[in-house]
Enzyme design. Sequence first.
Site, PDB file in Angstrom:
ATOM      1  N   LYS A  44       0.862  -1.189   0.000  1.00 11.35           N
ATOM      2  CA  LYS A  44       0.000   0.000   0.000  1.00 11.35           C
ATOM      3  C   LYS A  44       0.893   1.231   0.000  1.00 11.35           C
ATOM      4  O   LYS A  44       1.936   1.265   0.696  1.00 11.35           O
ATOM      5  CB  LYS A  44      -0.867   0.009   1.274  1.00 11.35           C
ATOM      6  N   MET A  70     -10.096   6.264   0.009  1.00  7.35           N
ATOM      7  CA  MET A  70      -9.500   5.729   1.234  1.00  7.35           C
ATOM      8  C   MET A  70      -8.767   6.802   2.024  1.00  7.35           C
ATOM      9  O   MET A  70      -8.797   6.816   3.250  1.00  7.35           O
ATOM     10  CB  MET A  70      -8.543   4.587   0.906  1.00  7.35           C
ATOM     11  N   CYS A 129      -2.353  10.068  -6.185  1.00  6.37           N
ATOM     12  CA  CYS A 129      -3.435   9.814  -5.229  1.00  6.37           C
ATOM     13  C   CYS A 129      -4.496  10.894  -5.396  1.00  6.37           C
ATOM     14  O   CYS A 129      -4.200  12.092  -5.268  1.00  6.37           O
ATOM     15  CB  CYS A 129      -2.936   9.814  -3.788  1.00  6.37           C
ATOM     16  N   SER A 194      -6.654   5.109 -10.268  1.00  9.64           N
ATOM     17  CA  SER A 194      -8.105   5.234 -10.461  1.00  9.64           C
ATOM     18  C   SER A 194      -8.437   6.537 -11.195  1.00  9.64           C
ATOM     19  O   SER A 194      -7.671   7.507 -11.144  1.00  9.64           O
ATOM     20  CB  SER A 194      -8.805   5.218  -9.097  1.00  9.64           C
ATOM     21  N   GLY A 221     -12.315  -0.582 -12.119  1.00  6.29           N
ATOM     22  CA  GLY A 221     -13.138  -1.654 -12.674  1.00  6.29           C
ATOM     23  C   GLY A 221     -13.440  -1.494 -14.147  1.00  6.29           C
ATOM     24  O   GLY A 221     -12.742  -0.780 -14.878  1.00  6.29           O
TER      25      GLY A 221
END
Length: 310
Positions: A44, A70, A129, A194, A221
């Site tokens: 991570k 997160m 991030c 992402s 996804g």
Amino acid sequence: VDLSVSWLGVNMENPLYNASGVMCRSREELDAVAASAAGALITKSCTLLPREGNPEPRYAKAPHGSINSMGLPNAGYQYYLDYAKAYDHQGGKPLFVSVSGMSLEDNLEMLAAFRDADLPCLVELNLSCPNLPGKPQIGYDFEASSHVLSEVVKVYHKPFGVKLPPYFDPVHFAEMASVLNSFPSLKYVTCINSVGNGLVIDLDSESVVIKPKGGLGGIGGDYVLPTALANVREFYRLLDDKHVIGCGGVKSGREAFMHILAGATAVQVGTCLYEEGAACFARIRDELAALMQQKGYATLADFRGKLKTM
Ligand SMILES: O=C(O)c1[nH]c(=O)[nH]c(=O)c1Cl
């Protein structure tokens, strides 16, 4: 068929591993990935000090993928440095370490510590991030990216990689590739992180599905596969003497094959791993092998980067 890949001095029995952030925050999770059919594992993203991360719920499954905010929850870099020191690097599965400091100084301090530990693991510097309120993604600021990398290579002299956000414009692909090409020791990029700051709405409750940032979060996804493939192919085409690691939308041998066809050296699995668990690696591996068999390819190099255009 032969699924092995050797690159940057690491040997992987197959090209699949976890995306940083999924099943890699604790040593137990990391050990589970190492014990699975994955060909490698990555930690991570870590910060100088341990972080709780954003308020929960901060991850949600969505109809065609996932959303997360997160907020960089992690045990602090020393925890992952200790894991790397104790890790069996000869065990056949390379260990990668993801670093995502809250400041350039923090990144430099962590990188100096990893440098001094002189371990065989490769660093993936996270420039993307999307979930720290008030902090822009470095990767979207070409000037800042260049500055960060200039300072990093003064401290960290070994080969390393960066985790990039998705880009959506040919000018941006070219700009970022130009920045990256000026750093010879930057030997790989991982595309993509992402897709930042998406919004998933639950119709029944008429509500967002995660708490942080009014419901905004990074999308993963199925939703991101075309964007991920485009980023892999563009950087594969534009970068000099660097590897591209594919990440985004991999849930079967089919998408893993597509990423490699687009130029990926290896492939990371995020949302699918989060939802299915570590068994996904054996399944995806076998599906990839079957697909190669069907198509008459003996090795990954037989089709890597050979995407046909019209
Ligand atoms: O919120 C996170 O921890 C996070 N979530 C992501 O989707 N990508 C990242 O790089 C990070 Cl650091």
